[in-house]
Design an enzyme around this catalytic site. Structure first.
Site, short mmCIF file in Angstrom:
data_model
loop_
_atom_site.label_atom_id
_atom_site.label_comp_id
_atom_site.label_asym_id
_atom_site.label_seq_id
_atom_site.Cartn_x
_atom_site.Cartn_y
_atom_site.Cartn_z
N GLN A 189 30.80 -0.23 -1.99
CA GLN A 189 30.82 -0.63 -0.59
C GLN A 189 31.91 0.06 0.21
O GLN A 189 31.85 0.10 1.44
CB GLN A 189 31.02 -2.15 -0.49
CG GLN A 189 29.86 -2.98 -1.01
CD GLN A 189 28.61 -2.87 -0.14
OE1 GLN A 189 28.65 -2.36 0.99
NE2 GLN A 189 27.49 -3.34 -0.66
N HIS A 211 23.08 5.18 -1.77
CA HIS A 211 22.35 4.44 -0.74
C HIS A 211 23.23 3.47 0.04
O HIS A 211 22.76 2.80 0.95
CB HIS A 211 21.14 3.72 -1.34
CG HIS A 211 21.44 2.45 -2.06
ND1 HIS A 211 21.29 1.21 -1.48
CD2 HIS A 211 21.89 2.20 -3.31
CE1 HIS A 211 21.61 0.26 -2.34
NE2 HIS A 211 21.98 0.85 -3.46
N THR A 247 17.89 16.83 -17.36
CA THR A 247 17.97 17.80 -16.27
C THR A 247 18.34 17.11 -14.98
O THR A 247 17.75 16.09 -14.60
CB THR A 247 16.62 18.53 -16.11
OG1 THR A 247 16.30 19.18 -17.35
CG2 THR A 247 16.68 19.55 -15.00
N CYS A 335 17.47 -17.53 -3.81
CA CYS A 335 16.33 -18.45 -3.73
C CYS A 335 15.57 -18.41 -5.04
O CYS A 335 15.15 -17.35 -5.51
CB CYS A 335 15.42 -18.04 -2.58
SG CYS A 335 13.99 -19.13 -2.36
#
Length: 387
Positions: A189, A211, A247, A335
Site C-alpha cells: 500500500q 496493481h 520464463t 460477509c
C-alpha cells in the site's frame, strides 16, 4: 499531464484505490509492444531475445530506483502475496536454526499471516503475533521483548490497507538488525504513495505490488538486499536469480517498471499532498454535516495520504454503500452467508463491534478530483439520512 482514464468515465465515483488502482494508459502503452511485436524469450541468445532482455533489465532498474535499491536486488513475482511468501518461506527454509522463530503483528495482510500459520503447521516454526495499540501501531518495545536467539525474521507492513496507519518501520528494522535478525516489510500500500527508500528504512526485504500503483494485476516484486540468502519459491531454470523459475512475463514487468517511474515522478511533484487535501476535504464535509457522529479510525497524521477510514454513528458500512450506488468504496467487514462480521484490523485496535461494522474505507488516487469528493460526500450524507 495525466491522461483521462476510459474505465472511469460515466461510472460511480471510484474511492477504492486501496483495493486496486486503474491501470494507467501510459503503463498500457509501455507494455503493449511486449504482447505482440517483441515476443522473444529474454533468455534467448539470438536477436529475438535482445529487446525483451533489455526491457526486463530496464524494468528492474525502474523498480529499483523507486525504492533506492540496486537493480540486481529486485526479483519479479506474480503478485504481492507471492513476494510475501518468498520472503517468509525463503528466509525460514534457508535458516540454519533449530525451530526458527518469526515475529509479525496481528493486523498484517493475510498473505503474511497465512504464510506464518503454514510455517507453524508444516515446518514447526514458532511465530509471535504482536498486538497493536488503539492507532493500529506496533510498540517497538514489544518487538524488542519478543526477539529471541532463534528469531530469524520480523515482518511488519509499512501501511495498513484499511486505516492507512504507517508503522515505525525504520525503528522496528533497527531493533531487529541490532539483534541479528532479518526484517521484511510488505509495502504493497505504501510504495509509490510515500517515500520507501530501503536504505533509509534499513529493511532487508520489501514487497512491491503492481496493481496498487497503476500497473496490471499479476505482477509484483521483492527487494532482496544483497547478501540475504533465500530458499527458492519455484524451482527450475534459474530465472530471477534462481529464486523464481519460469520464463519471465516481460510485458507485466515492463508495466511495473513504467508504473514505478510514474510513481517516482509523482512523489517528487507533490501529488501525495494533493490527494491528502482531497481526503481531508471529504472528511470535513462529512464531519461538518454530521457533527459528533463521524469518527476517524486510526491516526489523523501518520497515515497514507490516500486513506480515510471513518465510522458514522447509527449506520452500518455495507448499508451506507448499498444506499449510495453512485459511489464505489469498501468496508472492513466480511460477509459470510448474509452475516457481516467486523474487521479484524479494527477490532484489534480495540473498536467495539458497532463502530467496526460502521466503518467505511474511502481511498483516493491519481484520478480523484474535487468534483468526486463533492459527489461522494453528497451520496454518503443522503444515504446516512435515509438510514
Amino acid at each position: 499531464m495525466i491522461p483521462a482514464h476510459p474505465g472511469l468515465r460515466g461510472g460511480p465515483v471510484y474511492l477504492d484505490y486501496n483495493a486496486t488502482t486503474p491501470v494507467d494508459p501510459r503503463v498500457v502503452e509501455a507494455m503493449l509492444p511486449h504482447l505482440g511485436h517483441y515476443f522473444g524469450n529474454p533468455s534467448s541468445s539470438h536477436s529475438y531475445g535482445n529487446e525483451p532482455r533489455h526491457a526486463l533489465d530496464q524494468a528492474r532498474a525502474q523498480v529499483a530506483a523507486l525504492i533506492g535499491a540496486r537493480p540486481s536486488e529486485i526479483v519479479f513475482t506474480g503478485s504481492g502475496s507471492e513476494a510475501d511468501n518468498l520472503a517468509l518461506r525463503g528466509v525460514v527454509l534457508s535458516a540454519r536454526t533449530d525451530r526458527p522463530h518469526v515475529i509479525t503483528q496481528v493486523t498484517e495482510h493475510p498473505a503474511v499471516l497465512e504464510t506464518c500459520r503454514a510455517l507453524e503447521h508444516l515446518h514447526g516454526v514458532e511465530v509471535t503475533y504482536l498486538a497493536v495499540d488503539g492507532d493500529g501501531l506496533v510498540d517497538p518495545a514489544a518487538l524488542a521483548a519478543a526477539l529471541t536467539e532463534r528469531t530469524v525474521l520480523v515482518s511488519v507492513m509499512a501501511a495498513n490497507n484499511e486505516t492507512g496507519a504507517l508503522q515505525p518501520i525504520a525503528e522496528l528494522a533497527r531493533i531487529t538488525s541490532a539483534h541479528g535478525a532479518l526484517f521484511h516489510c510488505d509495502a504493497a500500500q505504501a510504495a509509490g504513495k510515500i517515500p520507501m527508500g530501503v536504505r533509509e528504512l534499513g529493511v532487508d526485504l520489501l514487497t512491491v505490488v503492481g496493481h496498487k500503483m497503476y500497473a496490471p494485476k499479476g505482477i509484483g516484486a521483492l527487494y532482496v538486499r544483497q547478501g540475504v540468502a533465500l530458499e527458492a519459491l519455484v524451482y527450475g531454470g534459474g530465472q530471477e536469480h534462481g529464486l523464481r523459475a519460469g520464463t519471465e512475463n516481460v510485458a507485466l514487468a515492463v508495466a511495473l517498471g513504467a508504473a514505478a517511474e510514474l510513481a517516482a515522478a509523482e512523489l517528487a511533484d507533490g501529488t501525495p499532498d494533493r490527494i491528502a487535501a482531497l481526503r481531508d476535504s471529504l472528511h470535513r464535509r462529512l464531519a461538518n454535516a454530521l457533527p459528533g457522529c463521524v469518527h476517524l479510525n486510526g491516526l489523523p497524521d501518520e497515515r497514507l495520504p490516500s486513506t480515510l477510514n471513518v465510522s458514522i454513528d447509527g449506520a452500518l458500512g455495507h448499508e451506507l454503500l448499498a444506499a449510495a450506488p453512485g459511489l464505489a468504496a469498501s468496508t472492513g467487514s466480511a460477509c459470510h452467508s448474509g452475516t457481516h462480521t467486523p474487521s479484524p484490523v479494527l477490532t484489534a485496535m480495540g473498536l467495539d463491534a458497532d463502530r467496526a461494522l460502521g466503518a467505511l474505507r474511502l481511498s483516493l488516487g491519481r484520478w480523484s478530483t474535487p468534483e468526486d469528493i463533492e459527489t461522494a460526500a453528497t451520496a454518503l450524507l443522503k444515504a446516512a439520512a435515509a438510514l
